[in-house]
Enzyme design. Structure first.
Site, short mmCIF file in Angstrom:
data_model
loop_
_atom_site.label_atom_id
_atom_site.label_comp_id
_atom_site.label_asym_id
_atom_site.label_seq_id
_atom_site.Cartn_x
_atom_site.Cartn_y
_atom_site.Cartn_z
N LYS A 282 0.83 -1.20 0.00
CA LYS A 282 0.00 0.00 0.00
C LYS A 282 0.87 1.26 0.00
O LYS A 282 2.04 1.21 0.39
CB LYS A 282 -0.88 0.02 1.26
N ARG A 356 -10.28 -11.78 1.77
CA ARG A 356 -11.13 -12.84 1.21
C ARG A 356 -10.40 -14.18 1.18
O ARG A 356 -11.03 -15.23 1.26
CB ARG A 356 -11.61 -12.42 -0.18
#
Length: 503
Positions: A282, A356
């Protein structure tokens, strides 16, 4: 802080302070009118002089009002009477608590619970007053050396109800409100804890402490990496490979119904105690807030605490899926193909879509409980923030009645959610040339395709997904965890247990 309910006339209250409302423009609430009559027009005379208009948030503290036993009366502006809705009611309660605390009132009798709030009953008004009061007084200063405390903090609040008939529902509202507020505080404390302290092992220790505190019907099991490997949870394990902190899955089982036919409701919380993004790292700006990527697990922990405190007559299992996503020589990579616990394979296109990959294995793991329903809670996608902002949680489900229950609970609690679709058209975006599916489906409908990914692992039970990426924490000056969606899930479970707040 101590809360109680009573039913009595305002002029007979011997208290440090009485709290009553004033509407706009300078209109006394029914209780304020009673006090004005007793004091021979003392309050209305002040309003005529322009001391208070009644606008939301305005306050006026009166001392030694004639013929009133209470030392002080706090007049608080409630806005226009017809516009007093749940949001404004909570703001009025918040202002009341801050004013009482700032002015050194150690106890007060609050008549704001007698105000008419559109579509809300006595139970709701008292419970929300308790939850809002606890929220207002919350602070996270465990790691500060100098802790600031009010000069004379508010210690006791009595909520007045119109008649003695409402006392029972008022007492129940306080009981429920305190348990929910404690769950929200627990979730916020976990969320606000820095990642060098709050790792997967810390989450596991909190889960174990919960079982110790409620040993009568709470059991916690912690599953480490070796056991995950034996279970075939390779997707979950891959996410934590780059971290020196072991991935740990904490399973909290609460049994409130001994019947053999009583199937559990399972809550699954994403517990990424820090998400750097991994190899798909990020940007550095705002990366400190990635400690909040475990707020799903924090919320599940808070809800389990509430359930155990109220001893609800249902069975609930909470799973805290703890791990850390870091870059490193052992970290998983874009291009890797992972075999999930279900046997399905996933091509990793972005290591920052890791939540996920953890959840899919946990959703397969919980099949063994033969659940009544499974609800996962996750700070899953930035796309959900773009879609719904920071006010409403995203909801997806493979079972309409479950989705409707959750939406109803969100409306009851004021912790709102909005349903997003799960159409087959979106599933096509997850197609991969090299595996059964890819872990991302492109920018369009990113929150939905994340839900579609999870839905492929939930075909054996009724399932709902709450994406709290936009609602789990605040940034800027008010930076901190919100404790959402503890209130929503608490209301859902109260409804399932038969306590729906209807009088």
């Amino acid at each position: 802080m101590e809360f109680s309910v009573k039913s009595g006339s305002p002029e007979k209250q011997r208290s440090a302070c009485i709290v009553v409302g004033v509407f706009e423009p300078r209109r006394l609430s029914p209780i304020a009118e009673q006090l004005d009559k007793i004091s021979d027009g003392y309050i209305s005379a002040l309003l005529r002089r322009g001391e208070l208009e009644g606008k939301p948030g305005q306050t006026l503290l009166l001392h030694h009002v004639p013929n009133v036993l209470s030392e002080r009366i706090l007049l608080i502006g409630c806005g226009k009477e017809r516009e007093l809705d749940e949001r404004q009611y909570k703001q009025v309660i918040q202002k009341t608590i801050n004013t009482l605390n700032d002015t050194g009132s150690m106890e007060a009798v609050c008549f704001l619970t007698e105000l008419h709030v559109k579509g809300r009953n006595n139970y709701w008004k008292v419970r929300q007053a308790v939850e809002t009061a606890k929220e207002t007084l919350y602070s996270f200063d465990q790691l500060k050396t100098n802790k600031s405390e009010p000069r004379r903090p508010l210690r006791k609040m009595v909520f007045n109800v119109p008649t003695r008939r409402e006392l029972t529902s008022g007492e129940r509202a306080i009981l429920h409100g305190l348990a929910i507020a404690a769950g929200i505080k627990a979730a916020k404390d976990l969320g606000n804890m820095p990642p060098n302290i709050c790792n997967a092992a810390y989450l596991a220790s909190q889960a174990r402490q919960l079982a110790d505190s409620y040993s009568k019907n709470v059991i916690t099991r912690v599953i480490g990496e070796q056991q995950m490997k034996e279970l075939g949870m390779h997707s979950y394990l891959a996410v934590g490979q780059g971290s020196q902190n072991e991935s740990l899955m904490s399973v909290i089982e609460y049994k409130g119904n001994a019947s053999e036919d009583a199937r559990p409701i399972v809550l699954v919380g994403k517990g990424l105690t820090f998400d750097s993004g991994g190899i798909s790292i990020k940007p550095s700006e705002g990366m400190d807030e990635m400690k909040y990527d475990m707020c799903g697990a924090a919320a599940v922990y808070g809800v389990m605490r509430m359930v155990a405190e109220l001893q609800l007559p249902i069975n609930v299992i909470g799973v805290l899926a703890g791990c850390e996503n870091m870059p490193g020589g052992r970290a998983y990579r874009p291009g890797d193909v992972l075999t999930t616990m279900s046997g399905q394979t996933v091509e990793v296109l972005n290591t920052d879509a890791e939540g996920r990959l953890v959840l899919c294995d946990v959703l397969t793991y919980v099949e063994r409980f033969e659940p009544e329903a499974v609800i996962d809670v996750a700070t899953l996608t930035g796309a959900c923030v773009i879609a719904l902002g920071h006010h409403i949680t995203g909801l997806m489900a493979n079972h309409n009645p479950l989705a409707h229950e959750l939406i109803a609970a969100s409306e009851q609690s004021g912790d709102r959610a909005w349903r997003l679709p799960l159409g087959d058209e979106y599933q096509e975006q997850l197609e991969s040339n090299f595996a059964d599916m890819a872990n991302i489906g492109g920018r369009p409908g990113g929150a939905i395709t994340a839900g579609c990914f999870l839905s492929r692992f939930t075909r054996k039970y009724n399932w709902a997904h709450l994406d709290i990426a936009g609602t789990a924490w605040r940034s800027g000056k008010a930076k901190g965890a919100t404790g959402r969606p503890v209130a929503l899930l608490a209301q859902f479970l109260l409804n399932r247990a038969g306590f729906n707040g209807e009088e």
